[in-house]
Every structure is written in structure tokens, then in C-alpha cells.
Design a protein around this motif. Sequence first.
Motif, PDB file in Angstrom:
ATOM      1  N   PHE A  20       9.561   8.869  -2.171  1.00 40.38           N
ATOM      2  CA  PHE A  20       9.520   7.505  -2.695  1.00 40.38           C
ATOM      3  C   PHE A  20      10.919   6.889  -2.748  1.00 40.38           C
ATOM      4  O   PHE A  20      11.369   6.383  -3.762  1.00 40.38           O
ATOM      5  CB  PHE A  20       8.872   7.463  -4.093  1.00 40.38           C
ATOM      6  CG  PHE A  20       8.555   6.055  -4.545  1.00 40.38           C
ATOM      7  CD1 PHE A  20       7.554   5.336  -3.912  1.00 40.38           C
ATOM      8  CD2 PHE A  20       9.255   5.446  -5.576  1.00 40.38           C
ATOM      9  CE1 PHE A  20       7.267   4.033  -4.310  1.00 40.38           C
ATOM     10  CE2 PHE A  20       8.968   4.144  -5.972  1.00 40.38           C
ATOM     11  CZ  PHE A  20       7.977   3.449  -5.339  1.00 40.38           C
ATOM     12  N   ILE A  28       7.996   3.074   2.159  1.00 38.34           N
ATOM     13  CA  ILE A  28       8.187   4.247   1.293  1.00 38.34           C
ATOM     14  C   ILE A  28       8.642   5.403   2.190  1.00 38.34           C
ATOM     15  O   ILE A  28       7.988   5.713   3.180  1.00 38.34           O
ATOM     16  CB  ILE A  28       6.875   4.628   0.582  1.00 38.34           C
ATOM     17  CG1 ILE A  28       6.415   3.496  -0.332  1.00 38.34           C
ATOM     18  CG2 ILE A  28       7.044   5.932  -0.184  1.00 38.34           C
ATOM     19  CD1 ILE A  28       5.073   3.738  -0.995  1.00 38.34           C
ATOM     20  N   PRO A 122       2.104  15.946   2.767  1.00 38.58           N
ATOM     21  CA  PRO A 122       1.266  15.236   1.791  1.00 38.58           C
ATOM     22  C   PRO A 122       1.711  13.791   1.556  1.00 38.58           C
ATOM     23  O   PRO A 122       0.953  12.989   1.030  1.00 38.58           O
ATOM     24  CB  PRO A 122       1.438  16.059   0.510  1.00 38.58           C
ATOM     25  CG  PRO A 122       1.985  17.364   0.930  1.00 38.58           C
ATOM     26  CD  PRO A 122       2.759  17.131   2.192  1.00 38.58           C
ATOM     27  N   GLU A 123       2.926  13.473   1.960  1.00 39.84           N
ATOM     28  CA  GLU A 123       3.440  12.119   1.752  1.00 39.84           C
ATOM     29  C   GLU A 123       3.084  11.174   2.910  1.00 39.84           C
ATOM     30  O   GLU A 123       3.286   9.966   2.799  1.00 39.84           O
ATOM     31  CB  GLU A 123       4.968  12.146   1.591  1.00 39.84           C
ATOM     32  CG  GLU A 123       5.443  12.859   0.329  1.00 39.84           C
ATOM     33  CD  GLU A 123       5.333  11.984  -0.913  1.00 39.84           C
ATOM     34  OE1 GLU A 123       5.765  10.816  -0.862  1.00 39.84           O
ATOM     35  OE2 GLU A 123       4.806  12.468  -1.928  1.00 39.84           O
ATOM     36  N   PRO A 125       0.434   9.754   4.080  1.00 39.55           N
ATOM     37  CA  PRO A 125      -0.352   8.540   3.821  1.00 39.55           C
ATOM     38  C   PRO A 125       0.462   7.438   3.147  1.00 39.55           C
ATOM     39  O   PRO A 125       0.233   6.256   3.392  1.00 39.55           O
ATOM     40  CB  PRO A 125      -1.470   9.021   2.901  1.00 39.55           C
ATOM     41  CG  PRO A 125      -1.545  10.494   3.107  1.00 39.55           C
ATOM     42  CD  PRO A 125      -0.176  10.948   3.490  1.00 39.55           C
ATOM     43  N   PHE A 126       1.415   7.828   2.316  1.00 39.18           N
ATOM     44  CA  PHE A 126       2.242   6.812   1.657  1.00 39.18           C
ATOM     45  C   PHE A 126       3.110   6.087   2.681  1.00 39.18           C
ATOM     46  O   PHE A 126       3.307   4.885   2.601  1.00 39.18           O
ATOM     47  CB  PHE A 126       3.123   7.432   0.567  1.00 39.18           C
ATOM     48  CG  PHE A 126       2.349   7.932  -0.611  1.00 39.18           C
ATOM     49  CD1 PHE A 126       1.885   7.036  -1.573  1.00 39.18           C
ATOM     50  CD2 PHE A 126       2.069   9.274  -0.777  1.00 39.18           C
ATOM     51  CE1 PHE A 126       1.158   7.474  -2.669  1.00 39.18           C
ATOM     52  CE2 PHE A 126       1.342   9.722  -1.871  1.00 39.18           C
ATOM     53  CZ  PHE A 126       0.890   8.829  -2.816  1.00 39.18           C
ATOM     54  N   ASN A 129       0.792   3.681   4.723  1.00 37.40           N
ATOM     55  CA  ASN A 129       0.319   2.476   4.024  1.00 37.40           C
ATOM     56  C   ASN A 129       1.439   1.528   3.612  1.00 37.40           C
ATOM     57  O   ASN A 129       1.174   0.481   3.027  1.00 37.40           O
ATOM     58  CB  ASN A 129      -0.490   2.866   2.789  1.00 37.40           C
ATOM     59  CG  ASN A 129      -1.871   3.351   3.163  1.00 37.40           C
ATOM     60  OD1 ASN A 129      -2.470   2.845   4.094  1.00 37.40           O
ATOM     61  ND2 ASN A 129      -2.358   4.350   2.462  1.00 37.40           N
ATOM     62  N   SER A 130       2.674   1.917   3.853  1.00 35.69           N
ATOM     63  CA  SER A 130       3.760   1.035   3.429  1.00 35.69           C
ATOM     64  C   SER A 130       4.711   0.736   4.589  1.00 35.69           C
ATOM     65  O   SER A 130       5.722   0.078   4.389  1.00 35.69           O
ATOM     66  CB  SER A 130       4.541   1.695   2.286  1.00 35.69           C
ATOM     67  OG  SER A 130       5.219   2.838   2.774  1.00 35.69           O
TER      68      SER A 130
END
Lengths: 341, 823
Positions: A20, A28, A122-123, A125-126, A129-130
Motif C-alpha cells: 500500500f 497501489i 496476495p496483493e 488484486p489491489f 483495481n487501482s
Amino acid sequence: MASGNPKQEAAGLVFSIQHFCLQDGPGIRSLVFFKGCPLRCVWCQNPESWKPIPELGFKKHLCTNCRTCISVCPEGAIVSPGQIRSEKCRQCFACTDACPSGALIRFGKPLSVKEIREELMPEYPFYQNSGGGVTFSGGEPTLYPEFAAHLAGSLKRDGIHLAIETCGLFHADPDTLSASGTITKKDTAQTAHPETAGRLLTLADLVLFDIKLFHPEAHRQFCGTDNRMILDNLAMLARRYHQKGGPLIWPRMPVIPGITDTPENLEGWGSLLAELRLNRLTLVPFHHLGEAKREWLQLEPGPCIHTLTGESMEKTLRVLTKIGISCFAPGEEDWPEYISS
Amino acid sequence: MNAQQNQALAARMEEEQIPETGPAYREPTDRIAAIKGDLFASPCSLCLERPILLQRFPKTAQGRLGKKDHPLVKRAKALAFLMSERQPRIYDNELIIGNMTSKRTAANYYPEGGSINILEDLFRLEKRQIPINLTFPEKIELVRVGLAGLFSSIGGRALLKPGRFVHFLDFFRAKRYFITEEAGIGHQVGGYYNVVHQGLQHPDQIAGTCLETNALPDGTPLNRDQVAFYQSIRITIRGIRTMATNLADLAEKMAYQPGMSDKRRQELLASADACRHVPYYPARTFLEGLQSCWIVHVAMNLEDFEQGMSFGRLDRILLPLYQKDLEQKSITRETATEIMASFQLKTCETLPVYSERIDQYFSGNGVAQGITIGGTDENGNDTTNELSGLILDAYAQIRTREPALHVRVHEKTPSWFLDNAVATVQLGCGKPSFFSDKAVVAALTQAGMSTEHARDFAVIGCVEMASQGRTYNSSDAALFNLPLCLELALNQGICYGRRHFGGRMGAMTRPVEQMQSFEDVADAFRIQVEHAVAEMVKVIGWLEETYRIWRPTPVNSMVTEGCLAKGRDVTWGGALYDLTSIQVAGLADAGDSLYAIKQLVFEQKRFTLKELLHILKTDYRDHPALQQELLHQFPRYGNGIPDIDRMTQLAADIFSDAIIAHRNSRGGRYIPGIYSMTCHIAFGRLTGALPNGRGSGKRLSNGLSPADGADRKGPTAVLRSAASLDSRKWANCCALNLKFDRKTVSGNAGRKALAGLFTTYFSQGGMQVQANVLDAEMLRAARNNPAEHPGIVVRVAGYCAYFHDLQPSVQDEIIERTAHGLG
């Protein structure tokens, strides 16, 4: 490890992976901080990134004085909490593993591509989507050309946007470097092999290229090395970008009061950037956050640098804007649509 | 591919017809600034008009005559008397009228509810953290009113009975659970669609017909209670009409006062006209629609109590009126936004009244009057519309503590709307919060709701769930202290430390010496949870009985589907969906503690369970290093580690299953919710040390958030952990709170990042999330009191660290950087 034959490089020395992050490329992002840097900028905010070897740090404010470290140290190197006899320490890190409060910390751990990818996956998708991705930072990621390219390749195969933040010193042979300044050969890694660094850079979508001091002498004074190679690399990358043969080059300049924000320096860089048709620049405002880390590493305090004021920032902006450079705060860049969508 | 994406985006933008927004709509108009200024200039107070009128009623001729009335009728008459007799008040500039109390900003006093606890603060009302200003005669009146209502409170009537004394103590001590329902049930989303579009004449006519034909709408003959119910509806509607007429009269009178400007006269006359029409008749304009909602909302507040009285999906409800007005050019987007802002400012007139003792459980001075926007219709089609954005823009003008705003997000939520919602979060007021349609609908259908009704959900108060106008959800019936049950499980049902009055508080579970495996510990924990839940349900049952007799709620019943069909008040089980919800505090603490027990005792075998129990009883006094290790090095929930998250799931399931097993006395279901208001602080004070390193008396984790300081990897990892939990049993939803430094999430990039964060969380199964954006002042508070503000996310280019990992001098540096607005 980094030193020695790059072919045997199985792991990269990483001192942190942080998720993040919003100010080091679009969206992100996760930052992979590589350990080891050929520069020694006096204002550095990550001094734990300097040496390309694992290091021991001590955060005094977290220590509860439980003395666990003293009892676990096999070498008897710890006199009292926080007081470590470096000549006795064999860097086994038994103390950091045992420290219950996190006061004793280890900076730098060799990680494999698989381990890093598992941490990042695991990150994904973040990022997606950003409009984000992964940024290699440091330290200097090009110090691990083979490994970083390997990691970059695996991320690219996963469809991840990749940015590389570099100090620009990644070409040339080791002799140039050790002769160039105050850094001894012992605590610097080899700079990258030209070919392999090239491969790493072709895999990147974005290169955040740090520019600091324009005048070679000033660069030597504040960053510890000559900057000729940096200038050459910037020009080379800009050329390749314009010829659609390379990643987007986005220069970033730390605004260090009285050091990088002098009119000569700004004008020097400004006209070079204009010449290279790189008319966008991120200005990273100076802060004192690195000083605490010097304490953790028991380094000498850095030189006294004044706090950056709004006025001097405005002045910097005025100078650069006049030359035709659009300036941005970190995280507020107008990334080209194809990156962020 | 990129070009294609761009084209697709452009096409989508065109298709979506993005409504206008921006600073022009989001900066307060002069009127809105003036109303807000007046509201903030008036001190918080307490209004005694309601109890005085209610106490006077039995002494009036009408009251004396009605002594032998059915309780439902008696209650309706008293309420109608209250509504007709209270003084109407209209304040400068406002476009929506109708005073909540007799003062500008005040709490209503509910003698039959929990208001009496304010007497605890009688001698220091002005010195409270949230001061209450009363004159000396008012204080005397407060004491009189308070004492007169001493034995008539619901809690007193339900519990001060032979054989219930132990429960009274348990209830008062609020250790294992805190029963909020004692103060009132509140928490409702009325059927405002029908109120606005049909008016109260609709329930009035149904009640009239039923009484005339002496039969239910389906033809079944009425019994005595049902006759009384329909009478109570008609009586109450008359009361509401009188209240509206009184407002209209006053507006007219004020309009013709000398010196009134022409413009204001027109506004007052429009308000008068509206109040003569609504809420009895269907609203004809956008303004009347909001006026209608407001008057019914005031009536709901007067009837029950202020907590969680919510409006539902106002964007959907008001859209036809808004569109009609726009077509007729009687409003513009600007004037409509101003009307909406004036409406939202009305919600700031209310505040709750708690003594400071109770305030530990529910601090913040909020009553959470929820407005839900976005979402889908019964068939799953997106209903986000221009009003959804307008409601956010209106809020951006006022930026106040009330109302609570809730945004529903689903796969087809338009990006302009999400963008506007996140921009509103960036204002730093903690609003709106975000809800995933997918997760919420799944949980509501699991709790027995039809898919169509579940898709029409609206948020009650902060996070609780209703199908708007169809549900009677005592959604904040009680809060539950989950970690305490672990303490009881390890200690045979007895609290550590000071002995509990009457000895054993929980169930007699086996001593630790006889626990051979982790499963034995989990079983004992489960038994303690079930025991506490059963006790709590028993007490709630007594309260429910008392409500039926002493405090039925006809206003609520006329706006809740099912009541008029069945001829039954909501407190008698009239609603289509009847629910009671229990909330849990300390979920992450319980999960992390179970994990720590499993590791320390059964896997690593570093301690026996008996040794661990001793360590906990002595609050880690002889094991400070172990405590540090547990706090800082042990894996915890909130870092995206499946093994640990599974333990939080186990704790959640033990709680949920214990709750779901019960039925309330109205025949409705019990459902669990994962949020804790500020109860986690008060419960924490009463809870001993936990195996996850949390010291005795320290606050517990709240809602779905990780335990204090346990989230070491940032917000994405917290969201991954939270989304990995199965939320299908949580029909009363959950609360996950994230805190960001304002600078870190500012600007376009911040907006995009937050939107990306939320959509990813929801696509992975997340249910609810809210973000607080902290400014320099709040960060300073966080530095001074780290325990109160864990897990603040701060990011600086190329550098990053958790705020609390840094020494105070560095924290100062970060705060100053924020204050200067530099990178």
C-alpha cells in the motif's frame, strides 16, 4: 549474494517489502527495498539500505531492558541492551530473532524470487483495481541485475506493472566506482553488468530516475561519487524511451534545502531535462525521517539540513516551471493513461 | 489493449451519463453556512418537554378517562397528546422544518428508557467532556422528572422483580454483556417510500377499514388486542397530523411577521403548505418528500428513543419527485442540494444522553441517523442515480457528526459515484461507510429474508441491517464481551482477580488440569459463550415482555410492513421480518488468544495450560518478555496469514452459532453483528489479561479490526484478513475501521487508491469498511495517546513505516509535514 559471480545469485538482499505505497508510481503498489547502494547521499532517508550486507539495528525506544539479547548471543558480543561490540558480532542474528519487543532488528535478508513473489501475490488484486503494481526500490535494485531481472520477469509473466526506482548509477565496472569517492570496496557491491542491467530495465514499465546534483563536483561532495555515468544513463534511457524502445522515464528530484534547490542546480537539471525532452519531474520534499534510522544503526548523525519551507518550495517550482518542466508532488503525477488504466 | 481499454472507458462514461458534481455543489451556500453556524453556536442541552407532557397526560381529563384503556391505546393517546401539545419551533433559514426538542441542540429525555442515568452526572453537567447546559430551575425539574420515572423505566419494570436480582446485578455490572435494549429499541428504517408516496392516510385507511369491518385485511375477525392496535394507529396518526399542523400554523404566523423578507416569507409559506399536506397525504414535491420524512422521523424519536433511527434509501425514494420537479423547472440541482443539506442539518439537532459511566460504552455523542445510497433494485439492477451523488454533495457542504451516510457497492456501481463517495471520505469526517451488496445480501438471505427484500436493504444507524420498511430489528439489543468468556473458560467460570459477587459468573467448565488438547479449551470456551448468551437472552426476553405492555410503538408499526396486515404492533411481533441482534467486542483478541494457547501450550509446549493461567492471572507480571513477544513477534489476525485468520473465524463461529440458536419472544431470529461501538473500551476495563499478550484492563479489539498494534503490514493485509472470514452468518453486519493520515490519501491518487482498496476488499468477499482520514490535529492526539489510535497508515515517498513504530520526535516530523501540506 551480490558480491561474487552474478551467475550464482540465488537470492536478493531485501530489507523490506512494503504494501500500500501510493507515492512511488501509479496506483497501489508494493515496494521491494533492495539493500546496498553505490551512493551515500547526506540526506538519505533509508541509510539502512547502504551496505549490501545484513545489518543489526537497535530501536532504543522499543527496548524493555529484558536482557534476552545478552543471554542468547553466542559470541558474548552484547554488553548491555543496545551496546554491541561489532568486532565480536558474527552476524548470526540470534539476538534479533529472540528480541521480544522488536527493538533489535535485522536489516536485510536474502530472499528468493519465489519467496518475494509469495509475499506479493496476495496483493495483486489491489494493484489491478487501482492501476498499481510493484516498485523495486532500495538501496539500488540494479545492484542485483540478474536476480532483479529474474524477479521482474516473473512479475511480468503475472501481468504486473513494474517500476524501478534507481539512482542511475548502474553501468560501468567496479573500479570506476571504488576510485570515485569515499566508499571503500568492502562495503559496496559491484555495479551491475551492463547487459544484465539492460535486461532488467527492458522489463520495467516505468523507471523512476533519481536526479540530485547536476555539477559533478557537487555530486561528489554530497553523494559520494561522480555523476557522469548517471547523466549518461539518463540520456541513454531517454533516447530509448523516445525511440519507443524502452520504459517510460520519469525523473524525481529530492528537494534538499540549500543543496539541490539552488538556482544553478535547478537550472542545470532543468535545461538537461528539456534537452532530453523529459518535461515532467517529481519533486520529493526533504524531511528528517532518515535521522532516526541513523541512530538505529549507530551511524554518525548526518549534516544539519534545514527544514524545507513552503516558500523555498515555491521558488523551486518557479525556476523549473520557467524552463518548461511540469513539477509534481509524489503520488500526484499525471501518469500517462496507459499506465494507470 | 490499452487503446481498447480507453475506448471502453469512454463508452462507459457516455453510457453512465455522469451527473455533475464538483466544488460548485460541495461548498456550503450562505444559507447552509448560516444554519450550521447557529447550530454550532447553541450549547448542548437536555429537553424535558417530553417527560413533562407524558407525566402530565394521566392527569388530564382525557388521561383520567382512559385509565382502563388497553395498553396500546393508552400509549397511543399519551403519544398523541405529546405530539399535539409540544411547542413547534422554526429556526432561521431552514428549508425543512420541525423541531426535534424544545431547544436547538438537545437530547430528549426518556424516563421510561435509560435517560435516568444522567442523574449520575447531576452535579457536574457543565464539566462533562460533552457539557450539558441547564439552568438551575431546569436541574430541579430534571431531578423531579427523573425521580418520578424511577420505577417506571423498562429496565426497572423488567428486572426489579423477585428472582431476577442476580440478573439485575449482572445487567448493571455489564461485564459479560451490556444490554442496550433497556434504554429503548430505536434502530429502525421505516418504510419511507410509502410515507412519501402514499402518505399516512394509507395506514389510517387500512386501520379504519379493519375497525369498521371488525376484521383483518385478510378477513379474519379481530380480537381485542387487534382492535386496540388499529385504534392506536389512528390515534397516533391524528397526533402526527396535529404536530404537522401546529408547525404549519407557526410558519404562517412567522411569514406575516413584520420585517420578514419577501424571500423568507415565500419559504415559510411553502413550508406551511407542505406541513398541511404531508405526511398525511402523498408528497407532491421533492421538498415535501423530505419534509414528510422529517416529521415522521421526529414522531419516531418522540415515541421510542433516538438511537439509530434511519431514513433508508433516500436516493431511491425521492428520485421520482426530484425528476418531476426538475422537469417542471421548480428546482435546479443547486436548490435541491441546498434543500438536502438543510434536511441533513436537521439531524444535528439530536444527541444522545448518557452519563459519563455509560458513555464509556457508547462515546462519540452520535445517534447515527443513517441515509443509505446506491445499490440495486429487487432484481439486482443498479439504482445509483443523480440523487445518490447529490446526497454526498449536500453532506460535503455540512460535514457534521450527523447524519450517518452509507454507500452500497456492487459490481455495477458506476465509477463516478464511487469516486464521489471516496472524495467525501477524503474530507475527513469518517463518512460515508461502504457496504458490499453481495456479502450483505448473502447474509440476509441466510437469515431468512427473500432475495428481493434483502436487495432492498438499508443500513440502520452505523452498520446494522434492515430491508427498509419490512424489518423490526432490535439491532442493537446488546453487546457481548467475547474474550471474557475465554477468561471464564480457563478459570472454571470465575473471573480472575477480585472475586465476583455471588462467586461463579459463568458455567462450571472443567479445570485446566483436565484439558488435554486445544479442542478441550475450545469446547470450554464454547460452553461459556453459550452460557452467557443464554443468560442474556433471558434478560432480553423480560425486557421484550415489558415493552409490549409499557412501551408499544404505534408510529414504528405504521411504517413497518406486516403490522397492519397482522393487526399487531412491532413489539408484539407484527413486522414481516423480526430480528434481535447481538454484537460482539474483542473478536480479534479472542481469535489471537486461541491461536496463542494452541501454539504456546499444545504445539510448542512452552508452558502447561496451568502455568499459562497463572501468567494471565498475574497479568504477565513475572513474564514481561513473553508479553512483548506475544504482542510484537507472534502472528496475529490482520496480516493476511490464513492460519491465524482461521482462529478468528473459529471465535466468530462460536459466537455466531450461540446467538443464532435462540429465538426472541416475538418469534423472531437472533442474529450476530461484528461491531462494538466503544464497548470494547469499557469491556476491556473489566477483562483480565489475555493469552495474546493484551494486558489486564486494556481495551479490546473493536468490530472486525485487528487487535491494537497487531496489524503490521498495512491496510491491504488487514483487508485480506477481514475478507477471508466467512460473513454469511453476520446478518447484522460488521464494522472494519481503517485510519489514514490525510496527506497519504489526498488528491486524485489517494482517491483512486482508496477506491481500489475498497473494491478489491469487496471483490474478495468483504462486507463493510469505513475509513477515517486524520488531519494534523488528530495525528497529534494519536502521538500523545498511542493506545487510542492504533494502526494509522502513513506513507512518505520511498520511505515507509507504521506511525507507532517511530519514536515521538519522528512522529512530530510526520505531523509537521502534514500540517505544512508538503509531500
